[in-house]
Design a protein around this motif. Structure first.
Motif, short mmCIF file in Angstrom:
data_model
loop_
_atom_site.label_atom_id
_atom_site.label_comp_id
_atom_site.label_asym_id
_atom_site.label_seq_id
_atom_site.Cartn_x
_atom_site.Cartn_y
_atom_site.Cartn_z
N TYR A 10 0.81 -1.21 0.00
CA TYR A 10 0.00 0.00 0.00
C TYR A 10 0.85 1.27 0.00
N ALA A 11 2.13 1.14 -0.28
CA ALA A 11 3.04 2.29 -0.20
C ALA A 11 2.61 3.41 -1.16
N THR A 12 2.19 3.05 -2.35
CA THR A 12 1.79 4.06 -3.34
C THR A 12 0.58 4.84 -2.86
N GLN A 13 -0.43 4.14 -2.33
CA GLN A 13 -1.64 4.82 -1.87
C GLN A 13 -1.36 5.72 -0.68
N ILE A 14 -0.52 5.26 0.24
CA ILE A 14 -0.21 6.06 1.43
C ILE A 14 0.59 7.30 1.05
N THR A 15 1.59 7.13 0.19
CA THR A 15 2.40 8.26 -0.24
C THR A 15 1.56 9.29 -0.97
N SER A 16 0.65 8.82 -1.82
CA SER A 16 -0.23 9.73 -2.55
C SER A 16 -1.13 10.51 -1.60
N ALA A 17 -1.68 9.84 -0.59
CA ALA A 17 -2.54 10.52 0.37
C ALA A 17 -1.77 11.55 1.18
N LEU A 18 -0.54 11.22 1.56
CA LEU A 18 0.28 12.16 2.32
C LEU A 18 0.66 13.38 1.49
N SER A 19 0.92 13.16 0.20
CA SER A 19 1.35 14.26 -0.67
C SER A 19 0.27 15.31 -0.87
N GLN A 20 -0.98 14.97 -0.57
CA GLN A 20 -2.07 15.92 -0.72
C GLN A 20 -2.22 16.83 0.50
N ASP A 25 6.28 16.26 3.41
CA ASP A 25 7.11 15.71 2.35
C ASP A 25 7.22 14.21 2.61
N ALA A 26 6.59 13.41 1.76
CA ALA A 26 6.54 11.96 1.98
C ALA A 26 7.19 11.23 0.81
N GLU A 27 7.87 10.14 1.14
CA GLU A 27 8.48 9.31 0.11
C GLU A 27 8.65 7.89 0.64
N THR A 28 8.66 6.94 -0.27
CA THR A 28 8.90 5.56 0.14
C THR A 28 10.37 5.37 0.46
N VAL A 29 10.63 4.53 1.45
CA VAL A 29 12.01 4.35 1.91
C VAL A 29 12.29 2.86 2.12
N SER A 30 13.54 2.51 1.98
CA SER A 30 13.98 1.15 2.28
C SER A 30 14.47 1.11 3.72
N PRO A 31 14.60 -0.06 4.31
CA PRO A 31 15.04 -0.15 5.72
C PRO A 31 16.47 0.34 5.93
N GLU A 32 17.23 0.54 4.86
CA GLU A 32 18.64 0.91 5.00
C GLU A 32 18.89 2.41 5.04
N VAL A 33 17.88 3.25 4.82
CA VAL A 33 18.11 4.69 4.77
C VAL A 33 18.42 5.23 6.16
N ASP A 34 18.95 6.46 6.20
CA ASP A 34 19.28 7.12 7.46
C ASP A 34 17.99 7.61 8.13
N ALA A 35 17.66 7.03 9.26
CA ALA A 35 16.40 7.37 9.93
C ALA A 35 16.37 8.81 10.41
N GLN A 36 17.52 9.41 10.67
CA GLN A 36 17.56 10.76 11.22
C GLN A 36 17.08 11.81 10.22
N GLU A 37 16.94 11.45 8.98
CA GLU A 37 16.48 12.40 7.98
C GLU A 37 14.96 12.54 7.96
N TYR A 38 14.28 11.74 8.78
CA TYR A 38 12.81 11.73 8.76
C TYR A 38 12.26 11.98 10.16
N ASP A 39 11.06 12.56 10.20
CA ASP A 39 10.40 12.79 11.49
C ASP A 39 9.85 11.50 12.07
#
Length: 302
Positions: A10-20, A25-39
């Motif tokens: 459901y990543a596409t639907q959630i990201t689309s709803a957040l972008s409205q 600022d929402a984007e899909t992420v992998s488990p390897e990204v730096d968590a400190q860059e996100y709230d």
């Protein structure tokens, strides 16, 4: 606010709803990204997310192992959410796509559960009822024989396609989604499945009616409602529900008087709200309001 959305179905639907939403600022992420860059991160069920930041999860299945049960997809999961540590969980129905239907639901029958329901499938086959695969275009009736609980997504997906669900009333998932004889059938015994199926196979009008209502009942759900629940901050406690009694009515009266607190000792009689040196004429109020005031102030003093 920057929000990471876990990769998943459901990543596409959630990201689309957040972008409205403004300021997000929402984007899909992998488990390897730096968590400190996100709230914080949003995920569905057990989808993996980076460690080190808050995770808010939308739970659709009781078997989920994650501990963050922020919002659940059905009310029967609320108790489980409390057991996982969320003292004030929220329930928001699972949205599913509702494809355009070109014809009413046909009379073919499918059985939820696949190989797990082989004995029941054999019983229906011996009775002359062919059990089709649920994705077969000839299917318009879906039987869910689960007694306690079943998976929510296949149930709602079938309803979105105007397929009529016949399920057990003891099935908490089905009972939370289906209203008996309104948008599907709920039966109390397995022996009642066969008569219900026969009725739907032979009664086209009833099958079409229930299929239409089933699709309509799940079409109201949307991802904006899910996101709104996931974005709630600072929710504590439960709503305070007052009883409809003279005592609680007098309490509400006192709380709402505000600057007019001197009227808290007023008496009501003959359409007059009176103090020793002043009164208010209430004769022009409607009958319902008069009755409520009289009931509230029946003891005389407030």
């Amino acid at each position: 606010m920057r929000i990471g959305v876990a990769l998943g179905r459901y990543a596409t639907q959630i990201t689309s709803a957040l972008s409205q939403r403004i300021g997000i600022d929402a984007e899909t992420v992998s488990p390897e990204v730096d968590a400190q860059e996100y709230d914080f991160f949003i995920a569905v069920d057990d989808e993996p997310v980076p460690h080190g930041k808050e995770v808010r999860r939308y739970i659709t299945d009781r078997r989920v192992q994650a501990t963050q049960w922020t919002v659940v997809a059905t009310r029967c999961l609320l108790t489980a959410a409390v057991e996982r540590g969320n003292q004030t969980p929220t329930s928001v129905p699972l949205p599913v796509d509702s494809p355009k239907m070109l014809q009413p639901p046909p009379s073919g029958v499918a059985l939820l559960g696949g190989r797990d329901q082989t004995p029941l499938r054999d019983t229906f086959d011996s009775a002359g009822i062919e059990m089709l695969e649920i994705d077969d275009p000839r299917v318009g009736i879906v039987v869910d024989p689960s007694v306690a609980e079943s998976r929510l997504e296949p149930l709602r997906k079938a309803m979105s396609q105007e397929k009529v669900i016949v399920a057990m009333s003891s099935n908490m998932t089905a009972a939370d989604t289906i209203r008996n004889n309104s948008n599907g059938y709920l039966v109390s015994q397995l022996l009642q499945l066969r008569p219900a199926i026969d009725e739907l196979m032979t009664n086209d009008n009833e099958r079409h009616r229930l299929g239409f209502e089933a699709r309509k009942s799940v079409a109201a759900a949307n991802w904006q409602r899910v996101i709104r629940a996931l974005l709630l901050d600072g929710r504590t406690g439960s709503p305070y529900l007052e009883e409809f009694s003279p005592r609680s009515a007098r309490k509400r009266w006192k709380e709402r008087l505000g600057h007019a607190h001197r009227w808290e000792n007023a008496r009501y009689s003959n359409n007059q709200l009176a103090l020793p040196d002043e009164h208010v004429d209430l004769s022009r109020l409607g009958q319902l309001r008069k009755m409520n005031i009289e009931r509230t102030l029946s003891s005389g003093d407030l």
